[in-house]
Design a protein around this motif. Structure first.
Motif, short mmCIF file in Angstrom:
data_model
loop_
_atom_site.label_atom_id
_atom_site.label_comp_id
_atom_site.label_asym_id
_atom_site.label_seq_id
_atom_site.Cartn_x
_atom_site.Cartn_y
_atom_site.Cartn_z
N CYS A 145 0.80 -1.24 0.00
CA CYS A 145 0.00 0.00 0.00
C CYS A 145 0.83 1.28 0.00
O CYS A 145 0.31 2.34 -0.32
N ALA A 146 2.07 1.19 0.38
CA ALA A 146 2.90 2.40 0.52
C ALA A 146 3.43 2.86 -0.84
O ALA A 146 3.85 2.04 -1.64
N PRO A 147 3.40 4.15 -1.08
CA PRO A 147 3.96 4.67 -2.33
C PRO A 147 5.48 4.70 -2.33
O PRO A 147 6.10 4.77 -3.37
N GLN A 148 6.08 4.65 -1.14
CA GLN A 148 7.53 4.73 -1.01
C GLN A 148 8.19 3.37 -1.21
O GLN A 148 7.59 2.34 -0.89
N PRO A 149 9.44 3.38 -1.68
CA PRO A 149 10.20 2.13 -1.68
C PRO A 149 10.57 1.79 -0.23
O PRO A 149 11.05 2.65 0.50
N ILE A 150 10.30 0.55 0.18
CA ILE A 150 10.56 0.14 1.56
C ILE A 150 11.56 -1.00 1.56
O ILE A 150 11.40 -1.99 0.84
N VAL A 151 12.59 -0.85 2.39
CA VAL A 151 13.60 -1.89 2.59
C VAL A 151 13.53 -2.29 4.06
O VAL A 151 13.34 -1.43 4.93
N THR A 152 13.66 -3.57 4.35
CA THR A 152 13.69 -4.03 5.74
C THR A 152 15.03 -4.70 6.01
O THR A 152 15.56 -5.41 5.15
N LEU A 153 15.56 -4.48 7.21
CA LEU A 153 16.80 -5.12 7.64
C LEU A 153 16.68 -5.55 9.09
O LEU A 153 15.98 -4.92 9.87
N GLU A 154 17.37 -6.61 9.41
CA GLU A 154 17.49 -7.04 10.80
C GLU A 154 18.81 -6.50 11.31
O GLU A 154 19.80 -6.46 10.58
N ALA A 155 18.83 -6.07 12.58
CA ALA A 155 20.06 -5.52 13.13
C ALA A 155 20.08 -5.66 14.64
O ALA A 155 19.07 -6.00 15.27
N SER A 156 21.25 -5.41 15.18
CA SER A 156 21.43 -5.27 16.62
C SER A 156 22.41 -4.13 16.84
O SER A 156 23.60 -4.27 16.55
N ALA A 157 21.90 -3.01 17.30
CA ALA A 157 22.78 -1.88 17.57
C ALA A 157 23.79 -2.24 18.65
O ALA A 157 24.92 -1.77 18.63
N ARG A 158 23.41 -3.11 19.57
CA ARG A 158 24.31 -3.51 20.66
C ARG A 158 25.47 -4.36 20.16
O ARG A 158 26.62 -4.10 20.47
N SER A 159 25.19 -5.37 19.36
CA SER A 159 26.25 -6.27 18.90
C SER A 159 26.92 -5.80 17.60
O SER A 159 28.00 -6.26 17.27
N GLY A 160 26.26 -4.91 16.88
CA GLY A 160 26.81 -4.45 15.61
C GLY A 160 26.30 -5.21 14.41
O GLY A 160 26.57 -4.84 13.27
N MET A 161 25.54 -6.27 14.64
CA MET A 161 25.00 -7.07 13.53
C MET A 161 24.10 -6.21 12.64
O MET A 161 23.25 -5.49 13.12
N GLY A 162 24.34 -6.27 11.34
CA GLY A 162 23.49 -5.58 10.38
C GLY A 162 23.81 -4.10 10.16
O GLY A 162 23.21 -3.48 9.28
N LEU A 163 24.74 -3.54 10.92
CA LEU A 163 25.01 -2.10 10.79
C LEU A 163 25.68 -1.75 9.46
O LEU A 163 25.43 -0.69 8.91
N ARG A 164 26.52 -2.63 8.95
CA ARG A 164 27.13 -2.38 7.63
C ARG A 164 26.06 -2.30 6.54
O ARG A 164 26.14 -1.48 5.64
N GLU A 165 25.04 -3.13 6.66
CA GLU A 165 23.94 -3.11 5.69
C GLU A 165 23.14 -1.81 5.81
O GLU A 165 22.71 -1.25 4.80
N VAL A 166 22.95 -1.34 7.04
CA VAL A 166 22.25 -0.07 7.24
C VAL A 166 23.05 1.07 6.60
O VAL A 166 22.50 1.91 5.89
N LEU A 167 24.35 1.08 6.84
CA LEU A 167 25.21 2.11 6.25
C LEU A 167 25.20 2.03 4.73
O LEU A 167 25.17 3.06 4.05
N ALA A 168 25.19 0.82 4.18
CA ALA A 168 25.13 0.65 2.72
C ALA A 168 23.81 1.21 2.17
O ALA A 168 23.79 1.85 1.12
N TRP A 169 22.70 1.00 2.89
CA TRP A 169 21.42 1.57 2.47
C TRP A 169 21.50 3.09 2.50
O TRP A 169 21.04 3.76 1.56
#
Length: 176
Positions: A145-169
Motif C-alpha cells: 500500500c505504501a507509495p515509497q520504496p521500503i527496505v527491511t533489515l534485521e540488526a542489533s545496535a548492541r552487537s553491531g550485527m546488520g550495521l554495515r547493511e544499514v550504512l550501505a542503504w
C-alpha cells in the motif's frame, strides 16, 4: 528545500535509535564498531542531529524521540528518507509500531522518501521470529500500500550485527 540531505530516525521510545545512531557514526568514521562495551545512551526527549559522513556525501540524521510521536509530522518537510526502528523483542510494541509507521507512510511530505525499517535487538534471547514479525507488522500489506520504496533489515545496535547493511542503504539513498 534544504541544501543537504536529511534522514529522519523514528521509532517508539526504547527501540535503540540513539545507540544505533552512535554505532553508525563510529562505523562511518572508523570502519569498525567496538562491540565490547556499547556507549552510554539516555532516552531522547527531543531531537538529535548527527552528520554521518558517507563515501559520496554527508547525510544529516535527525533522531526524534519516541515520546515526540504526536509531533513527528512537523519534521517531515525537506526530508529525503526515513529510518524506522522497531524493537523485535517486544511483541506489544511491534503491533503499535506498525500503526505509527502507517501514519508516517501516509504523510504527504514523505510520499517520495526512501524508507528503511530496521528490526532491532535481534541479539536478544526473546526476539520474535522474522515470520512472526512480518505477520504482526503486516509487512506485506504495508509494503503493497505504501507509495515509497521500503527496505527491511534485521540488526542489533548492541552487537553491531546488520550495521554495515544499514550504512550501505544510507549510502545508496544519498546517491539519488
Amino acid at each position: 528545500m534544504s541544501c543537504y540531505e536529511v534522514c529522519l530516525l523514528l521509532g517508539a521510545a526504547g527501540v535503540g535509535k540513539t545507540l544505533l545512531l552512535k554505532r553508525l557514526l563510529k562505523l562511518s568514521l572508523r570502519g569498525t564498531v567496538e562491540v565490547d562495551s556499547p556507549p552510554h545512551t539516555l532516552t531522547t526527549v527531543g531531537t538529535n542531529l548527527t552528520d554521518v559522513m558517507l563515501r559520496r556525501k554527508k547525510l544529516t540524521v535527525r533522531e526524534l524521540g519516541g515520546c515526540m510521536g504526536p509531533i513527528w509530522s512537523s519534521y517531515f518537510n525537506d526530508c529525503s528518507s526515513v529510518i524506522f526502528v522497531v524493537d523485535s523483542s517486544n511483541v506489544a510494541q511491534v503491533s503499535a509500531s506498525c500503526i505509527q509507521l502507517l501514519s508516517v507512510l501516509s504523510a504527504g511530505p514523505l510520499q517520495n522518501a526512501s524508507v528503511l525499517i530496521i528490526f532491532n535487538k535481534r541479539d536478544m534471547p526473546c526476539t520474535i521470529s522474522l515470520p512472526e514479525i512480518r505477520s504482526l507488522f503486516r509487512l506485506d500489506d504495508v509494503a503493497a500500500c505504501a507509495p515509497q520504496p521500503i527496505v527491511t533489515l534485521e540488526a542489533s545496535a548492541r552487537s553491531g550485527m546488520g550495521l554495515r547493511e544499514v550504512l550501505a542503504w544510507m549510502e545508496s539513498i544519498a546517491v539519488k
